[in-house]
Design a protein around this motif. Structure first.
Motif, PDB file in Angstrom:
ATOM      1  N   ALA A 144       0.875  -1.180   0.000  1.00  0.00           N
ATOM      2  CA  ALA A 144       0.000   0.000   0.000  1.00  0.00           C
ATOM      3  C   ALA A 144       0.904   1.218   0.000  1.00  0.00           C
ATOM      4  O   ALA A 144       1.957   1.217   0.645  1.00  0.00           O
ATOM      5  CB  ALA A 144      -0.901   0.003   1.230  1.00  0.00           C
ATOM      6  N   PHE A 145       0.488   2.258  -0.735  1.00  0.00           N
ATOM      7  CA  PHE A 145       1.333   3.439  -0.887  1.00  0.00           C
ATOM      8  C   PHE A 145       0.692   4.668  -0.287  1.00  0.00           C
ATOM      9  O   PHE A 145      -0.503   4.921  -0.458  1.00  0.00           O
ATOM     10  CB  PHE A 145       1.613   3.713  -2.367  1.00  0.00           C
ATOM     11  CG  PHE A 145       2.327   2.594  -3.046  1.00  0.00           C
ATOM     12  CD1 PHE A 145       3.684   2.425  -2.873  1.00  0.00           C
ATOM     13  CD2 PHE A 145       1.629   1.698  -3.828  1.00  0.00           C
ATOM     14  CE1 PHE A 145       4.341   1.383  -3.484  1.00  0.00           C
ATOM     15  CE2 PHE A 145       2.279   0.652  -4.445  1.00  0.00           C
ATOM     16  CZ  PHE A 145       3.638   0.494  -4.269  1.00  0.00           C
ATOM     17  N   PHE A 146       1.508   5.442   0.390  1.00  0.00           N
ATOM     18  CA  PHE A 146       1.088   6.713   0.977  1.00  0.00           C
ATOM     19  C   PHE A 146       2.115   7.744   0.561  1.00  0.00           C
ATOM     20  O   PHE A 146       3.313   7.579   0.802  1.00  0.00           O
ATOM     21  CB  PHE A 146       1.027   6.603   2.500  1.00  0.00           C
ATOM     22  CG  PHE A 146       0.065   5.559   2.973  1.00  0.00           C
ATOM     23  CD1 PHE A 146      -1.227   5.895   3.332  1.00  0.00           C
ATOM     24  CD2 PHE A 146       0.445   4.226   3.021  1.00  0.00           C
ATOM     25  CE1 PHE A 146      -2.125   4.925   3.744  1.00  0.00           C
ATOM     26  CE2 PHE A 146      -0.444   3.246   3.439  1.00  0.00           C
ATOM     27  CZ  PHE A 146      -1.726   3.594   3.797  1.00  0.00           C
ATOM     28  N   ARG A 147       1.650   8.818  -0.089  1.00  0.00           N
ATOM     29  CA  ARG A 147       2.591   9.794  -0.624  1.00  0.00           C
ATOM     30  C   ARG A 147       2.724  11.002   0.289  1.00  0.00           C
ATOM     31  O   ARG A 147       1.744  11.523   0.814  1.00  0.00           O
ATOM     32  CB  ARG A 147       2.132  10.264  -2.006  1.00  0.00           C
ATOM     33  CG  ARG A 147       3.092  11.227  -2.670  1.00  0.00           C
ATOM     34  CD  ARG A 147       2.620  11.586  -4.057  1.00  0.00           C
ATOM     35  NE  ARG A 147       3.064  10.658  -5.086  1.00  0.00           N
ATOM     36  CZ  ARG A 147       4.274  10.681  -5.649  1.00  0.00           C
ATOM     37  NH1 ARG A 147       5.164  11.564  -5.281  1.00  0.00           N
ATOM     38  NH2 ARG A 147       4.598   9.819  -6.575  1.00  0.00           N
ATOM     39  N   CYS A 148       3.964  11.424   0.489  1.00  0.00           N
ATOM     40  CA  CYS A 148       4.254  12.642   1.217  1.00  0.00           C
ATOM     41  C   CYS A 148       5.243  13.424   0.363  1.00  0.00           C
ATOM     42  O   CYS A 148       6.403  13.033   0.246  1.00  0.00           O
ATOM     43  CB  CYS A 148       4.849  12.312   2.590  1.00  0.00           C
ATOM     44  SG  CYS A 148       5.159  13.773   3.574  1.00  0.00           S
ATOM     45  N   ALA A 149       4.757  14.500  -0.273  1.00  0.00           N
ATOM     46  CA  ALA A 149       5.574  15.207  -1.266  1.00  0.00           C
ATOM     47  C   ALA A 149       6.071  14.192  -2.291  1.00  0.00           C
ATOM     48  O   ALA A 149       5.285  13.428  -2.822  1.00  0.00           O
ATOM     49  CB  ALA A 149       6.710  15.981  -0.606  1.00  0.00           C
ATOM     50  N   GLY A 150       7.374  14.143  -2.560  1.00  0.00           N
ATOM     51  CA  GLY A 150       7.866  13.250  -3.598  1.00  0.00           C
ATOM     52  C   GLY A 150       8.235  11.864  -3.115  1.00  0.00           C
ATOM     53  O   GLY A 150       8.740  11.053  -3.882  1.00  0.00           O
ATOM     54  N   VAL A 151       7.994  11.562  -1.847  1.00  0.00           N
ATOM     55  CA  VAL A 151       8.428  10.286  -1.281  1.00  0.00           C
ATOM     56  C   VAL A 151       7.203   9.475  -0.861  1.00  0.00           C
ATOM     57  O   VAL A 151       6.244  10.024  -0.332  1.00  0.00           O
ATOM     58  CB  VAL A 151       9.357  10.511  -0.066  1.00  0.00           C
ATOM     59  CG1 VAL A 151       9.796   9.184   0.535  1.00  0.00           C
ATOM     60  CG2 VAL A 151      10.578  11.326  -0.472  1.00  0.00           C
TER      61      VAL A 151
END
Ligand code: ZN
Length: 148
Positions: A46-53
């Protein structure tokens, strides 16, 4: 040696993506991007984005998954750091010439249509390190976006 161009994502091994989603999405307020199964690595991610990371939560899909063995030995927690690179096959060849021990001698399919390769933690003082090259694997249609 070409430089890595960024930190692509940070992998966290969890027993249950469902139980950890609220922490990253609601407590930390990261953008939930969806989930995907990476059959090659026997994980659901599962992916969670914070700015570019991205934070990548990894849940084993079976007891023989490397993530299941990791949790058995070390418990849940930080699993790997992934760096974005260009021309992954050339990077792997360069690293091997430098005497770096690779888990993957050639690129293999990862999440988000990326080609990936892991450096052995013996060569990185215990930090499992992943190199990834975005946009190099075409079969990405199974990324399930559940943001609705
Ligand atoms: Zn990863």
């Amino acid at each position: 040696m070409k430089r890595a161009t960024g930190i692509n994502h940070i992998g966290v091994a969890v027993k249950s993506i469902g139980e950890q989603t609220a922490f990253y999405r609601d407590v930390l307020g990261l953008e939930y991007e969806g989930e995907e199964t990476v059959a090659d690595q026997k994980v659901r991610v599962a992916f969670f984005r914070c700015a570019g990371v991205r934070i990548e939560l990894l849940e084993a899909t079976g007891p023989d998954s490397p993530v299941a063995r990791f949790i058995e030995k070390r418990g849940e927690g930080l699993h790997h750091v992934a760096f974005t690179v260009e021309d992954l096959p050339a990077r792997i060849a360069e690293l091997k010439r430098e005497g770096i021990q690779m888990i993957d001698d050639r690129p293999r399919p990862g999440a988000h249509g990326m080609a990936i390769a892991f450096i052995h933690p013996k060569s990185s003082r215990g930090v499992l390190t992943e190199l990834c090259e975005p946009g190099t694997v075409s079969d990405t249609a199974d990324l399930t976006d559940l943001r609705g």
